[in-house]
Motif scaffolding. Structure first.
Motif, PDB file in Angstrom:
ATOM      1  N   MET A 164     -51.844  90.357 -54.417  1.00 13.09           N
ATOM      2  CA  MET A 164     -51.294  91.239 -53.391  1.00 13.09           C
ATOM      3  C   MET A 164     -51.367  92.654 -53.933  1.00 13.09           C
ATOM      4  SD  MET A 164     -48.076  89.360 -51.645  1.00 13.09           S
ATOM      5  CE  MET A 164     -48.295  87.926 -50.663  1.00 13.09           C
ATOM      6  N   GLU A 165     -51.517  93.576 -53.043  1.00  9.72           N
ATOM      7  CA  GLU A 165     -51.656  94.956 -53.451  1.00  9.72           C
ATOM      8  C   GLU A 165     -50.279  95.619 -53.481  1.00  9.72           C
ATOM      9  OE1 GLU A 165     -53.936  98.838 -51.768  1.00  9.72           O
ATOM     10  OE2 GLU A 165     -54.969  96.914 -51.626  1.00  9.72           O
ATOM     11  N   GLY A 166     -49.997  96.276 -54.578  1.00  9.70           N
ATOM     12  CA  GLY A 166     -48.727  96.981 -54.716  1.00  9.70           C
ATOM     13  C   GLY A 166     -47.949  96.462 -55.911  1.00  9.70           C
ATOM     14  N   THR A 167     -46.926  97.254 -56.302  1.00  9.60           N
ATOM     15  CA  THR A 167     -46.147  96.881 -57.487  1.00  9.60           C
ATOM     16  C   THR A 167     -44.646  96.914 -57.216  1.00  9.60           C
ATOM     17  OG1 THR A 167     -46.205  99.183 -58.239  1.00  9.60           O
ATOM     18  CG2 THR A 167     -47.903  97.686 -59.100  1.00  9.60           C
ATOM     19  N   ASN A 168     -44.250  97.128 -55.981  1.00  7.18           N
ATOM     20  CA  ASN A 168     -42.820  97.246 -55.726  1.00  7.18           C
ATOM     21  C   ASN A 168     -42.142  95.878 -55.632  1.00  7.18           C
ATOM     22  OD1 ASN A 168     -43.202  96.241 -53.121  1.00  7.18           O
ATOM     23  ND2 ASN A 168     -43.414  98.284 -52.226  1.00  7.18           N
ATOM     24  N   ARG A 169     -40.848  95.907 -55.515  1.00  2.34           N
ATOM     25  CA  ARG A 169     -40.040  94.690 -55.536  1.00  2.34           C
ATOM     26  C   ARG A 169     -40.338  93.773 -54.343  1.00  2.34           C
ATOM     27  NH1 ARG A 169     -33.801  94.494 -57.091  1.00  2.34           N
ATOM     28  NH2 ARG A 169     -33.449  92.323 -56.571  1.00  2.34           N
ATOM     29  N   VAL A 170     -40.590  94.320 -53.174  1.00  2.52           N
ATOM     30  CA  VAL A 170     -40.879  93.519 -51.980  1.00  2.52           C
ATOM     31  C   VAL A 170     -42.169  92.718 -52.175  1.00  2.52           C
ATOM     32  CG1 VAL A 170     -41.423  93.651 -49.515  1.00  2.52           C
ATOM     33  CG2 VAL A 170     -39.625  95.102 -50.463  1.00  2.52           C
ATOM     34  N   ILE A 171     -43.206  93.369 -52.696  1.00  2.00           N
ATOM     35  CA  ILE A 171     -44.478  92.686 -52.947  1.00  2.00           C
ATOM     36  C   ILE A 171     -44.267  91.562 -53.963  1.00  2.00           C
ATOM     37  CG2 ILE A 171     -46.817  92.945 -53.872  1.00  2.00           C
ATOM     38  CD1 ILE A 171     -46.454  94.220 -51.130  1.00  2.00           C
ATOM     39  N   ARG A 172     -43.508  91.855 -55.011  1.00  2.00           N
ATOM     40  CA  ARG A 172     -43.229  90.832 -56.033  1.00  2.00           C
ATOM     41  C   ARG A 172     -42.515  89.632 -55.410  1.00  2.00           C
ATOM     42  NH1 ARG A 172     -39.403  89.063 -59.471  1.00  2.00           N
ATOM     43  NH2 ARG A 172     -40.037  88.497 -61.575  1.00  2.00           N
TER      44      ARG A 172
END
Length: 188
Positions: free
Chosen positions: A5-13
């Motif tokens: 998944m693209e991104g590093t924020n908490r929601v993506i995690r």
């Protein structure tokens, strides 16, 4: 399986963790629905990865080192389910032999082979199955017999040999409907 998944924020995690959990639950659920016959069918059709195969062998207590050969009973129509039901009476589930409905035209018998059995015994069993099927259903199936394999992980080879025996036998030996892979090589 890989998940990106693209991104590093908490929601993506959290989405990644949720997706992984769902995939693991789905796979575990799929494995629990399998029975010994379905595991064997997937081995014959080479539909299992090596790790999955090892886990299923352990879970279903399949004996690895038992010599076996594969019989393919192939009908010309879609009678495989009826053939399967008929042969289930002859090969109950509590023995080492495993009867598998492969598809609408194909039934497979994974036969445990003792050291005393010879090729002639394997052919006689095929003839007995053929006679039973003809008498009970008036169907004339083709029967292929693969080579005896010493290890469960080699069953797919025996399955392929049985299929080749039918394919080659139908061309070179049209007077017969029972074909053994090892003898067909000599006849050609």
């Amino acid at each position: 399986y890989f998940l990106t998944m693209e991104g590093t924020n908490r929601v993506i995690r959290n989405y990644c963790l949720l997706t992984v959990s769902l995939m693991q639950a789905y796979l575990k659920n799929m494995l629990q629905k399998l029975d010994k016959e379905e595991v064997t069918r997937r081995i014959l059709l080479n539909q299992l990865g090596e790790l999955e195969l090892q886990e299923l062998v352990r879970d279903y207590k399949l004996e690895l080192g038992l010599p076996r050969c594969v019989y393919i009973i192939r009908s010309t129509g879609m009678e495989a389910d009826n053939i399967y039901q008929l042969l289930r009476k002859a090969f109950p589930k509590n023995q080492d032999d495993i009867l598998v409905l492969v598809d609408g035209m194909t039934v497979s018998l994974v036969k445990a082979v003792s050291k005393e059995m010879e090729e002639d015994d394997l052919t006689q069993l095929a003839a007995a199955m053929d006679e039973t099927i003809q008498n009970e259903m008036t169907v004339k199936p083709y029967i292929g017999i693969g080579g005896v394999k010493e290890h469960l992980f080699q069953l797919q080879e025996s399955y392929d040999e049985a299929m080749k025996a039918i394919d080659v036998g139908k061309i070179y030996n049209t007077s017969n409907r029972i074909y053994m892979y090892s003898t067909l090589l000599l006849e050609r």
